[in-house]
Design a protein around this motif. Structure first.
Motif, PDB file in Angstrom:
ATOM      1  N   ALA A  38       0.843  -1.202   0.000  1.00  0.00           N
ATOM      2  CA  ALA A  38       0.000   0.000   0.000  1.00  0.00           C
ATOM      3  C   ALA A  38       0.873   1.246   0.000  1.00  0.00           C
ATOM      4  CB  ALA A  38      -0.934  -0.010   1.206  1.00  0.00           C
ATOM      5  N   ARG A  39       1.900   1.227   0.820  1.00  0.00           N
ATOM      6  CA  ARG A  39       2.808   2.379   0.846  1.00  0.00           C
ATOM      7  C   ARG A  39       3.590   2.480  -0.458  1.00  0.00           C
ATOM      8  NH1 ARG A  39       7.322   2.710   5.375  1.00  0.00           N
ATOM      9  NH2 ARG A  39       8.214   1.162   3.968  1.00  0.00           N
ATOM     10  N   ALA A  40       4.017   1.337  -1.000  1.00  0.00           N
ATOM     11  CA  ALA A  40       4.747   1.348  -2.263  1.00  0.00           C
ATOM     12  C   ALA A  40       3.880   1.868  -3.404  1.00  0.00           C
ATOM     13  CB  ALA A  40       5.247  -0.061  -2.593  1.00  0.00           C
ATOM     14  N   ALA A  41       2.560   1.728  -3.271  1.00  0.00           N
ATOM     15  CA  ALA A  41       1.631   2.232  -4.283  1.00  0.00           C
ATOM     16  C   ALA A  41       1.392   3.730  -4.134  1.00  0.00           C
ATOM     17  CB  ALA A  41       0.305   1.476  -4.203  1.00  0.00           C
ATOM     18  N   GLY A  42       2.030   4.347  -3.135  1.00  0.00           N
ATOM     19  CA  GLY A  42       1.872   5.777  -2.922  1.00  0.00           C
ATOM     20  C   GLY A  42       0.748   6.140  -1.978  1.00  0.00           C
ATOM     21  N   CYS A  43       0.166   5.141  -1.357  1.00  0.00           N
ATOM     22  CA  CYS A  43      -0.922   5.382  -0.400  1.00  0.00           C
ATOM     23  C   CYS A  43      -0.339   5.572   1.008  1.00  0.00           C
ATOM     24  CB  CYS A  43      -1.901   4.213  -0.406  1.00  0.00           C
ATOM     25  SG  CYS A  43      -2.686   3.909  -2.015  1.00  0.00           S
ATOM     26  N   THR A  44      -1.204   5.976   1.924  1.00  0.00           N
ATOM     27  CA  THR A  44      -0.823   6.088   3.338  1.00  0.00           C
ATOM     28  C   THR A  44      -1.555   5.007   4.113  1.00  0.00           C
ATOM     29  OG1 THR A  44      -0.513   8.479   3.146  1.00  0.00           O
ATOM     30  CG2 THR A  44      -0.765   7.579   5.370  1.00  0.00           C
ATOM     31  N   PRO A  45      -0.909   3.853   4.356  1.00  0.00           N
ATOM     32  CA  PRO A  45      -1.590   2.776   5.073  1.00  0.00           C
ATOM     33  C   PRO A  45      -1.620   3.024   6.582  1.00  0.00           C
ATOM     34  CG  PRO A  45       0.624   2.099   4.489  1.00  0.00           C
ATOM     35  CD  PRO A  45       0.445   3.473   3.916  1.00  0.00           C
ATOM     36  N   ILE A  46      -2.686   2.576   7.205  1.00  0.00           N
ATOM     37  CA  ILE A  46      -2.812   2.564   8.661  1.00  0.00           C
ATOM     38  C   ILE A  46      -3.118   1.118   9.047  1.00  0.00           C
ATOM     39  CG2 ILE A  46      -4.058   3.417  10.682  1.00  0.00           C
ATOM     40  CD1 ILE A  46      -4.722   5.933   9.088  1.00  0.00           C
ATOM     41  N   ALA A  47      -2.257   0.539   9.870  1.00  0.00           N
ATOM     42  CA  ALA A  47      -2.376  -0.870  10.235  1.00  0.00           C
ATOM     43  C   ALA A  47      -3.267  -1.025  11.470  1.00  0.00           C
ATOM     44  CB  ALA A  47      -0.994  -1.455  10.496  1.00  0.00           C
ATOM     45  N   HIS A  48      -4.400  -1.692  11.313  1.00  0.00           N
ATOM     46  CA  HIS A  48      -5.349  -1.920  12.413  1.00  0.00           C
ATOM     47  C   HIS A  48      -5.253  -3.373  12.868  1.00  0.00           C
ATOM     48  CE1 HIS A  48      -7.649   1.905  11.968  1.00  0.00           C
ATOM     49  NE2 HIS A  48      -7.214   1.819  10.724  1.00  0.00           N
TER      50      HIS A  48
END
Length: 290
Positions: A38-48
């Motif tokens: 997700a981060r590599a795709a340019g998104c900002t992931p939040i791990a729940h």
């Protein structure tokens, strides 16, 4: 980013770069790959991470999951839920988990999970909608990847993922499908059946969407229209109406409503004491008294 990561991203379905992606994160290989990609795709992931408290070492797993997220510099959120032991534990734990997670959360399901889901639903007698299984998209962004690929990515990152011992328990159906039925099917056919089952889900999903479009032209409260429609479309129209009314039906309930539409009865019972009644050729849902 490595060449292999580029190839994995090409088969993923993350939202546009810059999007915040809430991710269900167990700390296992699949969910670790999910947050990293997700981060590599340019998104900002939040791990729940959800701690059900069902195992004595669940708190330790939560700490390990947090360590992995911290190492990847990804925000970590811990949710604690209370699930009491007893019947239908797997289903109740899943319900509690998703109730705690943000709406539209992304999961780390892979093509292997998709194949397992198809077989599980087939064994439970599902129709086209059920066998279409999970839909690729923002909530299942790595559905095109294999479990071995998420494990290899963790190895490449130098991360030892959390291993959930419940995935090895002999009782849950999914575990037996994963560890017994799928390998047996591969042995019988002498081929990897996961892509075949995933492809079947894709084909059935197209059929399902087409039939849903046809069923949308039927007024499910019009008994005459329901009775005149082909059963495959009538059932879909009734299922949509009952579900949108807050009463997700089972197949037996839908068939009872069809019988009312055909004039075999003037009303029928649904689960939970509800009724569907016909008056002047129109249906209405009647809640239980009191």
């Amino acid at each position: 980013m490595s060449k292999s990561s580029d190839e994995l991203l090409a088969r993923s379905t993350f939202p546009p770069s810059g999007s915040i992606v809430h991710c269900a994160f167990s700390g296992g290989a699949d969910s670790t790959a999910l947050i990293w990609l997700a981060r590599a795709a340019g998104c900002t992931p939040i791990a729940h991470h959800v701690d059900h408290g069902l195992r004595s070492d669940s708190a330790a797993d939560a700490r390990r999951a947090r360590t992995i997220a911290d190492r990847l510099q990804i925000e970590f959120v811990l949710h604690t839920v209370d699930v009491t032991p007893g019947p239908n534990l797997e289903a109740r734990a899943r319900h509690a988990r998703f109730a705690a997670l943000p709406s539209g959360v992304a999961t780390g399901h892979t093509a292997d999970d998709q194949a397992e889901t198809v077989l599980l639903r087939l064994l439970r007698g599902a129709g086209t909608t059920g066998l279409a299984a999970m839909t690729p998209g923002p909530t299942h962004p790595i559905l095109g990847l294999r479990r071995r690929e998420t494990t290899a990515l963790c190895d490449e990152l130098g991360i030892a993922p959390v291993l959930d011992p419940t995935n090895l328990a002999p009782d849950p159906w999914r575990n037996r499908v994963r560890h017994e039925l799928l390998p047996l099917a591969a042995d019988i056919t002498r081929r990897d059946v996961v892509p075949i089952l995933a492809r079947t889900a894709e084909l059935l999903r197209d059929d399902d969407e087409f039939l849903d479009g046809l069923a949308a032209g039927i007024d499910p409260t019009d008994a005459r229209a329901v009775a005149a429609a082909p059963p495959v479309l009538a059932r879909r129209a009734l299922r949509r109406w009952l579900a949108e009314s807050g009463y997700p039906p089972d197949r037996a309930s839908i068939d009872r409503v069809l019988a009312v539409a055909r004039g075999d009865a003037v009303a029928c019972e649904l689960t939970g004491g509800r009724r569907v009644e016909r008056s002047n050729q129109h249906f209405r849902i009647v809640a239980p008294e009191g």
